[in-house]
Design an enzyme around this catalytic site. Structure first.
Site, PDB file in Angstrom:
ATOM      1  N   GLY A  35      34.537 -30.554  12.391  1.00 58.62           N
ATOM      2  CA  GLY A  35      33.656 -31.278  13.303  1.00 58.62           C
ATOM      3  C   GLY A  35      33.715 -30.810  14.742  1.00 58.62           C
ATOM      4  N   CYS A  61       8.065 -35.175  -3.098  1.00 61.40           N
ATOM      5  CA  CYS A  61       9.457 -34.818  -2.779  1.00 61.40           C
ATOM      6  C   CYS A  61       9.491 -33.758  -1.681  1.00 61.40           C
ATOM      7  CB  CYS A  61      10.148 -34.224  -4.006  1.00 61.40           C
ATOM      8  SG  CYS A  61      10.582 -35.422  -5.266  1.00 61.40           S
ATOM      9  N   CYS A  98      11.914 -31.167  -7.246  1.00 61.21           N
ATOM     10  CA  CYS A  98      10.684 -31.732  -7.788  1.00 61.21           C
ATOM     11  C   CYS A  98      10.172 -30.867  -8.948  1.00 61.21           C
ATOM     12  CB  CYS A  98       9.647 -31.802  -6.664  1.00 61.21           C
ATOM     13  SG  CYS A  98       8.183 -32.771  -7.058  1.00 61.21           S
ATOM     14  N   CYS A 115       7.468 -40.210  -5.813  1.00 64.98           N
ATOM     15  CA  CYS A 115       6.835 -38.901  -5.653  1.00 64.98           C
ATOM     16  C   CYS A 115       5.577 -38.842  -6.519  1.00 64.98           C
ATOM     17  CB  CYS A 115       7.816 -37.796  -6.053  1.00 64.98           C
ATOM     18  SG  CYS A 115       7.059 -36.158  -6.080  1.00 64.98           S
ATOM     19  N   CYS A 173       6.444 -35.838  -9.324  1.00 62.79           N
ATOM     20  CA  CYS A 173       7.466 -35.944 -10.368  1.00 62.79           C
ATOM     21  C   CYS A 173       7.866 -37.397 -10.622  1.00 62.79           C
ATOM     22  CB  CYS A 173       8.695 -35.114 -10.017  1.00 62.79           C
ATOM     23  SG  CYS A 173       9.738 -35.847  -8.754  1.00 62.79           S
TER      24      CYS A 173
END
Lengths: 281, 196, 400
Positions: free
Chosen positions: A31, A265, A271, A240, A243
């Protein structure tokens, strides 16, 4: 005029060494933003030069590279970066999340969980999570040194006071291994929970701002929040249109000028795989 | 003067492969990674030599312990191939190579980085004879799901205490690579280590 | 049924083909040669060399051509090439005191050793469009442009003909062979003249062996040493520096500047070759230098002295180096115990935003798709609006 000859993966070896050293320190201090001598790349700053430099420094001839922008392999900048590596390193490229050994991304984490053998490289525009609260690098550096993140909490709390919500929806700050507050890059906060205990190594490159940082696999990553206002990942509450997935991050497509909308998506490979599986049935 | 040993046959690809191994070692502390070494003057181990050739250059002063410094051959080998200069001051070293861990100087004698720039610290390459997963140290921290076991020998005096002190001053501190003849394991400063 | 957008790759290829057509323009019009660009758009090439920080006129001309005259794009092209070049080390410091002068003026003294040499300048031209330049072929080279021109009173005993450039790396014949050159030893820098009397702060002593900072090899950290600040400004965007320099004149960090001297000409570049043990000349480069003389300083123990602001860049780029000198001086506020009041005095602000390659990249990256982030914002804003609407509804119901 001599045509310039370029090294494997474009960068010269001295530059790769410098970046590799920065990556090792970044991994050792999860980080923390390691300053590095970012090079001028043959693509504009702000267009993925940090991610490209990180990828170029880790990439080998046996790697299989996937590049996505907004979750999709076919967005113009993803195409451009993928071509760059196909040309300068001759590596195999793929659009399949599962086939890639290195995935360079802008703004998304794939829906398909990554494995221990993969590396996710993020393109980062502004690596400093405190930058918009305190523009001076000297000050933000001091705050990180002292782990003094009060300013960030004040900002988030002011959001709640004013809007009833934390108004940050992307680039939502996280705390890494209980120490450094980190910018996850402008991914939607929907993707934040994926970063916690992630199986793959996550590397972040900010070229213009000259910073590299990292999250080792299986590291504790927590989105900042408050007890009375816990973090919540958000997505459009729809399915979606292609899909049918109802648990993925969705792009909104405007279909006419009379309020027509549909949602698909954002992760185009995910997808497609779902639709392929559906057809196979 | 003898000719300097040749180094990597294919520098670009060998450096990439070595780096990826070292990166994986650091990202998943305690895992043991096979590393194709490179022939180097004794007592520099092939794995430690490959690490040196991969990561050092004129921007990274390096420090050698007494056995490595003894003949001058090791320093000459590293400087010839990398352009790095040897330093007598461990606090000035970006990398330090230790062939006799038991006699290693205290970790605090190396560069620790500052609170603002903790990355400006020494990476210590400890050459060990044995490296195995199994009874020894119990590691936990970033890069490890749960805990991981690692055994290595020989190790510096008061190794666990020194590691605990190193962890206590996080984010400052040194990072360690344990280099056997053909393998490497990483021990970044973020690690919590207990006796096994 | 909706079909996901595809074809990014083909779109890019087509866009690049279109760009190439546009770059060439009407094929009935003759193509520009690099020599034409280098000779007739010389100041464009100079700016590309200065901010691209690569002294190569031919590459600069190529970049200007490839970029269709967009200088920031040309600078970017040169930078991206420069970064791949191997480095052999740092040259010896150039000596602008030994410059082959083409232009040299001082606003601080009426006359001085070496005189005022106007050289090739737009100053005192009347900005009237010269329609004869639109004729083809363009008018013959007129003599007066090449003649000496004195400043002010004219017949100063020190006045001399401006030497013309030795055209390092340039194309075409050197038309200036007849023009007097040399006498550079008689051109002391104004700041040296003041320095001899202790009237201006000394230049920091040059240490030949001191490491030379390089922000292209190590990331900039703050506070930055002056060598790095000057490097940053020398590579910095001319327009940005111009605006900042201008702001100091209007009171945002005023420094009371005098243009001590501006000089343009050629200097030798030498490289210390360890193997041979002496400095080897690499060639001559054209540079413009500006030494600003600023507000004096002193205390009860130290007699007052003028202070300095410095500007130097490749090629002929007076506006750039004057602005650079103003900003350099403004950035020295802390060193000189001045309160920082204007943006030009704010080191982080100036150094972080001066680079036009960085700036243009990040500003223009807003063109890239951001719909993932935007969607995230949409979700939240719709939700917040719905909550407010629902609250209003509840209130209305309660009121009824």
């Amino acid at each position: 005029m001599n045509a310039p000859a370029y090294n494997f993966a474009y960068l010269d070896e001295q530059t790769k060494r410098m970046i590799r050293r920065a990556i090792l320190k970044a991994i050792a201090i999860p980080g923390y933003q390691v300053p590095f001598a970012s090079r001028e790349m043959p693509m504009p700053y702000g267009w993925g030069t940090g991610g490209v430099q990180v990828t170029a420094s880790i990439l080998g001839p046996d790697d299989v590279l996937k590049v996505i922008d907004q979750g999709s392999d076919d967005t113009t900048n993803a195409v451009s970066i993928r071509k760059f590596f196909a040309k300068t390193a001759g590596v195999r490229t793929t659009t399949r999340t599962g086939e890639a050994s290195i995935i360079q991304t802008r703004h998304r984490i794939p829906e398909t969980p990554l494995t221990e053998d993969q590396i996710l490289v993020f393109q980062v525009p502004i690596p400093e999570p405190l930058r918009f609260l305190e523009p001076r690098e000297t000050e933000t550096r001091r705050m990180h040194a002292l782990a003094d993140y009060g300013l960030m909490h004040v900002k988030l709390y002011e959001d709640i006071a004013r809007h009833g919500h934390i108004a940050t929806t992307y680039a939502y700050p996280v705390k890494v291994d209980g120490r450094y507050v980190m910018d996850p890059s402008p991914t939607p906060k929907f993707d934040n929970p994926k970063m916690d205990d992630f199986a793959a190594l996550q590397l972040f490159g900010a070229g213009r701002e000259k910073r590299i940082y990292a999250i080792p696999p299986h590291t504790n990553v927590v989105s900042l929040d408050f007890e009375d206002h816990p973090f919540e990942p958000s997505r459009t509450p729809k399915s979606c249109a292609l899909c049918g997935a109802d648990d993925t991050y969705l792009d909104e497509v405007v279909t006419d000028d009379k309020g027509g909308r549909l949602f698909v998506c954002s992760d185009s490979d995910y997808c497609e795989e779902r639709r392929g599986a559906e057809q196979a049935k | 003067m003898n000719a300097v040993a040749p180094g990597f046959a294919e520098p670009v690809l060998a450096a990439q492969a070595t780096f990826r191994t070292v990166m994986e070692a650091m990202a998943r502390p305690g895992t043991i990674r096979r590393l194709a070494g490179v022939d180097a003057p004794a007592p520099l181990s092939p794995a430690a030599a490959a690490i040196a050739l991969t990561l050092l250059d004129y921007e990274t002063p390096f420090w050698l312990d007494a056995p490595l410094a003894a003949s001058g051959e090791v320093a000459r080998f590293i400087s010839f191939h990398t352009g790095a200069r040897v330093t007598a001051d461990p606090a000035d070293a970006a990398f330090a190579f230790v062939a006799a861990p038991a006699a290693a100087p205290p970790f605090t004698s190396f560069a620790q980085g500052s609170a603002e720039y903790p990355d400006r610290s020494t990476t210590l390459v400890l050459q060990v004879a044995d490296l195995a997963d199994g009874d020894g140290m119990v590691l936990r921290g970033p890069g490890i799901a749960g805990t991981r076991q690692l055994a290595a020998s020989p190790l510096p005096a008061n190794f666990l205490e020194q590691l605990a002190d190193n962890r206590a001053q996080f984010p400052r501190g040194i990072d360690i690579l344990l280099a056997a003849s053909d393998a490497v394991a990483g021990m970044p400063r973020s690690l919590h280590v207990a006796g096994g | 049924m909706y079909v996901a957008v595809k074809g990014g790759e083909r779109a890019i290829d087509n866009a690049h083909r279109l760009l190439e057509q546009k770059r060439r323009g009407d094929p009935a019009v003759p193509e520009l040669t690099l020599e034409q660009i280098s000779e007739q758009l010389a100041l464009a090439c100079d700016r590309v060399m200065a901010e691209g920080s690569l002294y190569d006129r031919e590459l600069a001309a190529l970049a200007v051509k490839q970029a269709r005259g967009d200088l920031v794009e040309a600078i970017f092209l040169v930078r991206a090439y420069r970064t791949t070049l191997p480095r052999f080390g740092a040259s010896e410091p150039i000596d602008t005191g030994a410059m082959e002068i083409r232009r040299r003026i001082s606003a601080a003294f009426k006359d001085l050793p070496g005189g005022q040499v106007l050289g090739p300048t737009f100053d005192y031209t009347h900005r009237l469009l010269d329609t004869t330049l639109g004729e083809s072929p363009s008018p013959r080279l007129r003599g007066e442009g090449r003649e000496r021109s004195e400043r002010g009173e004219g017949d100063s005993p020190h006045s001399r003909a401006p030497g013309d450039p030795p055209s390092p790396g340039a194309f075409g014949a050197d038309l200036s062979a007849q023009a007097g050159r040399g006498e550079s030893s008689a051109m002391p820098r104004v700041t040296d003249i003041l320095g001899n009397d202790g009237l201006i702060e000394p230049c920091p002593p040059g240490e030949a062996d001191a490491p030379v900072g390089d922000l292209t090899r190590a990331p900039l950290t703050f506070p930055a040493a002056r060598d790095l600040r000057l490097q940053n400004l020398a590579r910095g965007d001319e327009g940005f520096l111009l605006a900042l320099g201008y702001s100091t004149q209007r009171g945002y960090g005023r420094t009371h500047p005098f243009a001590g001297e501006i000089r343009l000409g050629e200097v030798e570049v030498e490289f210390m070759a360890e193997e041979v043990g002496f400095a080897v000349p690499l060639g001559a480069i054209t540079v413009t230098e500006c030494q600003m003389i600023n507000q004096f300083h002193g205390s009860s123990t130290e007699p007052p002295q003028f202070t300095r602001g410095y500007g130097l860049a490749f090629g002929h780029c007076e506006r750039k180096v004057m602005a650079m000198a103003l900003v350099d001086r403004a950035l020295r506020a802390d060193d000189l115990g001045e309160e920082r009041k204007g943006p030009a005095q704010n080191e982080e602000f100036v150094l972080s935003h001066s680079d036009n390659v960085q700036a243009t990249g990040f500003v223009e990256h807003l063109k890239l798709p951001h719909y993932v982030d935007f969607q995230s914002e949409l979700v939240l804003i719709r939700r917040m609006r719905a909550e407010i609407a629902a609250a209003g509804e509840t209130q209305r119901e309660a009121a009824e």
